[in-house]
Scaffold this motif. Sequence first.
Motif, PDB file in Angstrom:
ATOM      1  N   GLU A  40       0.822  -1.206   0.000  1.00  0.00           N
ATOM      2  CA  GLU A  40       0.000   0.000   0.000  1.00  0.00           C
ATOM      3  C   GLU A  40       0.856   1.256   0.000  1.00  0.00           C
ATOM      4  O   GLU A  40       0.504   2.263  -0.635  1.00  0.00           O
ATOM      5  CB  GLU A  40      -0.933  -0.029   1.214  1.00  0.00           C
ATOM      6  CG  GLU A  40      -2.002  -1.125   1.134  1.00  0.00           C
ATOM      7  CD  GLU A  40      -2.725  -1.321   2.445  1.00  0.00           C
ATOM      8  OE1 GLU A  40      -3.963  -1.393   2.446  1.00  0.00           O
ATOM      9  OE2 GLU A  40      -2.033  -1.410   3.483  1.00  0.00           O
ATOM     10  N   GLU A  62      -6.179   3.112  -4.610  1.00  0.00           N
ATOM     11  CA  GLU A  62      -7.290   2.226  -4.939  1.00  0.00           C
ATOM     12  C   GLU A  62      -7.976   1.669  -3.703  1.00  0.00           C
ATOM     13  O   GLU A  62      -9.121   1.238  -3.775  1.00  0.00           O
ATOM     14  CB  GLU A  62      -6.789   1.075  -5.821  1.00  0.00           C
ATOM     15  CG  GLU A  62      -6.182   1.540  -7.146  1.00  0.00           C
ATOM     16  CD  GLU A  62      -5.538   0.393  -7.907  1.00  0.00           C
ATOM     17  OE1 GLU A  62      -5.485  -0.719  -7.333  1.00  0.00           O
ATOM     18  OE2 GLU A  62      -5.098   0.605  -9.055  1.00  0.00           O
ATOM     19  N   THR A  63      -7.302   1.617  -2.576  1.00  0.00           N
ATOM     20  CA  THR A  63      -7.871   1.061  -1.357  1.00  0.00           C
ATOM     21  C   THR A  63      -7.804   2.106  -0.250  1.00  0.00           C
ATOM     22  O   THR A  63      -7.175   3.165  -0.390  1.00  0.00           O
ATOM     23  CB  THR A  63      -7.099  -0.189  -0.907  1.00  0.00           C
ATOM     24  OG1 THR A  63      -5.771   0.190  -0.509  1.00  0.00           O
ATOM     25  CG2 THR A  63      -7.010  -1.203  -2.041  1.00  0.00           C
ATOM     26  N   LEU A  64      -8.455   1.776   0.876  1.00  0.00           N
ATOM     27  CA  LEU A  64      -8.403   2.682   2.028  1.00  0.00           C
ATOM     28  C   LEU A  64      -6.980   2.823   2.552  1.00  0.00           C
ATOM     29  O   LEU A  64      -6.583   3.888   3.011  1.00  0.00           O
ATOM     30  CB  LEU A  64      -9.324   2.157   3.134  1.00  0.00           C
ATOM     31  CG  LEU A  64     -10.831   2.255   2.863  1.00  0.00           C
ATOM     32  CD1 LEU A  64     -11.614   1.635   4.007  1.00  0.00           C
ATOM     33  CD2 LEU A  64     -11.235   3.703   2.654  1.00  0.00           C
ATOM     34  N   ASP A  78      -4.236   2.659   0.726  1.00  0.00           N
ATOM     35  CA  ASP A  78      -3.551   3.570  -0.192  1.00  0.00           C
ATOM     36  C   ASP A  78      -3.901   5.024   0.126  1.00  0.00           C
ATOM     37  O   ASP A  78      -3.032   5.913   0.126  1.00  0.00           O
ATOM     38  CB  ASP A  78      -3.944   3.272  -1.635  1.00  0.00           C
ATOM     39  CG  ASP A  78      -3.544   1.875  -2.078  1.00  0.00           C
ATOM     40  OD1 ASP A  78      -2.702   1.253  -1.386  1.00  0.00           O
ATOM     41  OD2 ASP A  78      -4.069   1.396  -3.099  1.00  0.00           O
TER      42      ASP A  78
END
Length: 317
Positions: free
Chosen positions: A22, A32-34, A36
């Motif tokens: 991440e 793209e994710t929490l 990140d």
Amino acid sequence: MLLLLAMALSVAFGARQVGLAEIIAAVSGRVETLGDAAVASRIPRTLLALLAGAALAISGGVMQGLTRNPLADPGLLGVNAGAALAVVMGIAWFRIDDLAHYIWFALGGAALAAVGVYAIASVARGGATPLRLALAGAAVTAALSSLTTAIILPRGDIGGLVQSWLVGGVGGATYAQILPILPFLLAGLVISLLAARKLNLLALGDDTAAGLGEKVALARALSAIGAVLLCAPVTAACGPIGFVGLVVPHACRLLAGGDYRWLLPFSALGGAILLTLSDVLGRLIARPDELDVGIVTAFIGAPVFIWIVRRRKVGAL
């Protein structure tokens, strides 16, 4: 190496646990994710901590050389308090809500506070001695802080926001918060480094410096301008953060000696490391909440301040 380690810890640790993948994704620009997103939000926070720590440490080192006072520090000489009061006045009375405007108010308040402290300390016979500067700074800081509180108390509409800012912190930093202070920090850095040789001569005493061909009044003015340009924008962006300018130059003297041509660059590195690690520590102590970095630096700096005061040769650098 310590600076790189501090940056890595600042990006990696916080309320949300993140992994190496991440971190790499966020640094490369992929969110793209929490996890990140959490890392991406920590990057400007880390940059602001680095800049603020370096600026405050250099400012403290310059003030110590300028006043020949080991207790000199933007927080202890009233500069932070003057900048904070000016910003609060701008928010409360002129409804400013933009960092670019905060900076100009902070510069004016810091400059007036510095001039006021020096003028008060210079009234008595013998001029502005290190002890008189420390006492005048303490008195002015107390007075300005009281005025700041008096302005905030009846203003419930701004009280919560301003009181949080007065603690001093780098949480919620954005690139838009960093960009406006960069020109001022760069100018302050250049002026301070140019004044390093002058500070070496001032350390010998005004008479000796003048005898060696130095224009003492010009050297003091140039050094003071550099210190204010470094301190005031940081106060505008982060709030008043104390003790960094006191602790770091003393620690760096153990490594670089008393030559300000070496001491100021070392202080920049030391200040960036200290403030960044203090911010990380504040996140970990109260996790998942956090302590503002101004509180952490106060816990670190207060014992050092007491140690310096208790030293017998407190008047010598």
